[in-house]
Design a protein around this motif. Structure first.
Motif: not given
Length: 435
Positions: A52, A177-178, A181, A274
């Motif tokens: 990301v 990814p979460s 972010g 995200g």
């Protein structure tokens, strides 16, 4: 005898639930599988942080969708060259040593990303250099990791092992990814790269405890001739060829991850970036945690095709809708379809390829697994630059469905594959040391 006497009692709910839950037999039976699973969970978590952070940093530096999509072009050549060579190397050297060396190299590349992000004016070109070198090291490492699984897990547990490995990967894909972010927004890019570095250190320490995996005493040295031998074997096995072709087609036409930042902007939902990266993994995990049914499937080729078709249809729907929550739902469905396809691809490979060729075939599999997404990023970025992000997503999804349907017709041996009767599966099952 009455109708009531002949009635078979329904299966108890608890038993039905157990039949859906993932099979933990590989975890219980193999210490090395537990070590590899845990090390993979740790390092994948960090890698998704960088997945990301890197395109987001390029977007911030350039503001160009084409520049972001170019990551795939930069990674492609090293992946092809080192993926094929890594497959031959995995058949010729101790696979444990190869895994350790490449994991250390990947950790050093995280150091370079961290240092560059700490500069007053971070440079653009090192991001592409690191992306290319990362691709090269992954090309060397992935065949060794894939090839060692069939050595440490019993033959009849390979589908369960593939499901557990996929679940591990996807859990990282959701959390990574979460969290990325949040990390990038509140702590900055350097912190994300720093966390990635720490995960490589932890996974390297775990991998040090693996049992050595030396090559066969008559193993061929890595060479073009050895690579060619693996390629000729794959070409003769049309069901194997079909698994590679279906995966490449699906990823080339319907892998839009590189343009998610622009899709989020089009939907006026930058906060959802995200979640977009994580949504596919949510669907994949949903399949993984209910994967008990997979061990009862024998027509694996049909499931490869069906899963890829679901992936394409869901991506097409994600491009059509303008509601961000429906987009996220479609991406989750796509992830579930991809998981089904990938799970049965891995089962076909692990249950039918002889050990002496497993590294080289894993190198070829790496090309189908990773080259498609890299080319897909280029396709998605280029199409988005010309037509917009949403058109790039839905048009790719429809092209995916059409190409998978054509491949199913053109490769009937893939559709006819049955693990119970296939001669190659029987041969590997007979030779498996765990049976």
């Amino acid at each position: 005898m009455t109708a009531e006497d002949d009635h078979t009692p329904p299966e108890p709910p608890r038993r039905r639930t157990r039949a859906l839950l993932p099979d933990l037999a590989p975890w219980r039976s193999s210490r090395d599988f537990r070590l590899m699973w845990t090390a993979g969970l740790v390092t994948a978590f960090g890698s998704f942080l960088t997945m990301v952070a890197l395109p987001l940093q390029i977007k911030e530096l350039t503001g160009s969708a084409v520049a972001v999509g170019a990551i795939g072009a930069v990674e492609l050549v090293p992946l092809i060259v080192f993926g094929l060579y890594g497959g031959a190397l995995a058949d010729a050297v101790d696979r444990r040593k190869l895994i350790l060396a490449t994991e250390a190299g990947l950790g050093l590349l995280s150091v370079l990303l961290l240092v560059n992000s700490l500069l007053p004016d971070p440079m653009l070109w090192p991001l592409y250099v690191v992306a290319a070198l990362t691709s090269a090291l992954m090309g060397l490492q992935r065949p060794a990791i894939d090839a060692v699984v069939a050595r440490i897990v019993p033959h009849d547990q390979l589908t369960a092992a593939a499901a557990l490995n996929s679940m591990r990967w996807q859990l990282s894909a959701i959390a990574g990814p979460s969290l990325a972010g949040v990390v990038v927004a509140y702590a900055g890019l350097p912190f994300a790269y720093g966390l990635d570095l720490l995960t490589f250190v932890a996974s390297l320490l775990l991998a040090l405890r693996l049992t050595p995996a030396p090559p066969a005493h008559d193993a061929d040295p890595p060479s073009l001739r050895a690579i060619g031998e693996g390629a000729r074997y794959a070409w003769r096995r049309k069901e194997l060829l079909g698994t590679y072709a279906v995966d490449m087609a699906a990823m080339f036409f319907a892998f839009p991850n590189a343009i998610f930042p622009f899709l989020a902007d089009d939907l006026d939902a930058p906060w959802a970036l995200g979640l977009m990266y994580a949504a596919g993994s949510v669907g994949s995990v949903a399949v993984s945690v209910t994967s008990g049914w997979t061990s009862r499937i024998h027509r694996h080729g049909r499931m490869v095709v069906l899963g890829a078709a679901v992936w394409g249809l869901a991506m097409a729907a994600a491009g059509w809708t303008s509601n961000v929550w429906l987009v996220l739902l479609c991406l989750a469905v796509a992830g579930g379809g991809d998981m089904v396809s990938g799970l049965f691809r891995a089962t076909i490979w692990n249950q039918t390829i002889p050990d002496k060729l497993r590294g080289r075939l894993a190198g070829i599999e790496l090309l189908s697994y990773a080259t498609g997404p890299q080319l897909g990023q280029v396709r998605a970025g280029t199409t988005a630059g010309l037509t917009g992000a949403r058109v790039a997503v839905w048009s790719g999804g429809l092209a995916c469905v059409a190409s998978v349907a054509l491949l199913a017709v053109a490769l009937p041996r893939l559709m006819a594959y049955d693990a119970r009767t296939d001669e190659h599966a029987r041969a590997v099952r007979t030779a498996a040391p765990h049976q």
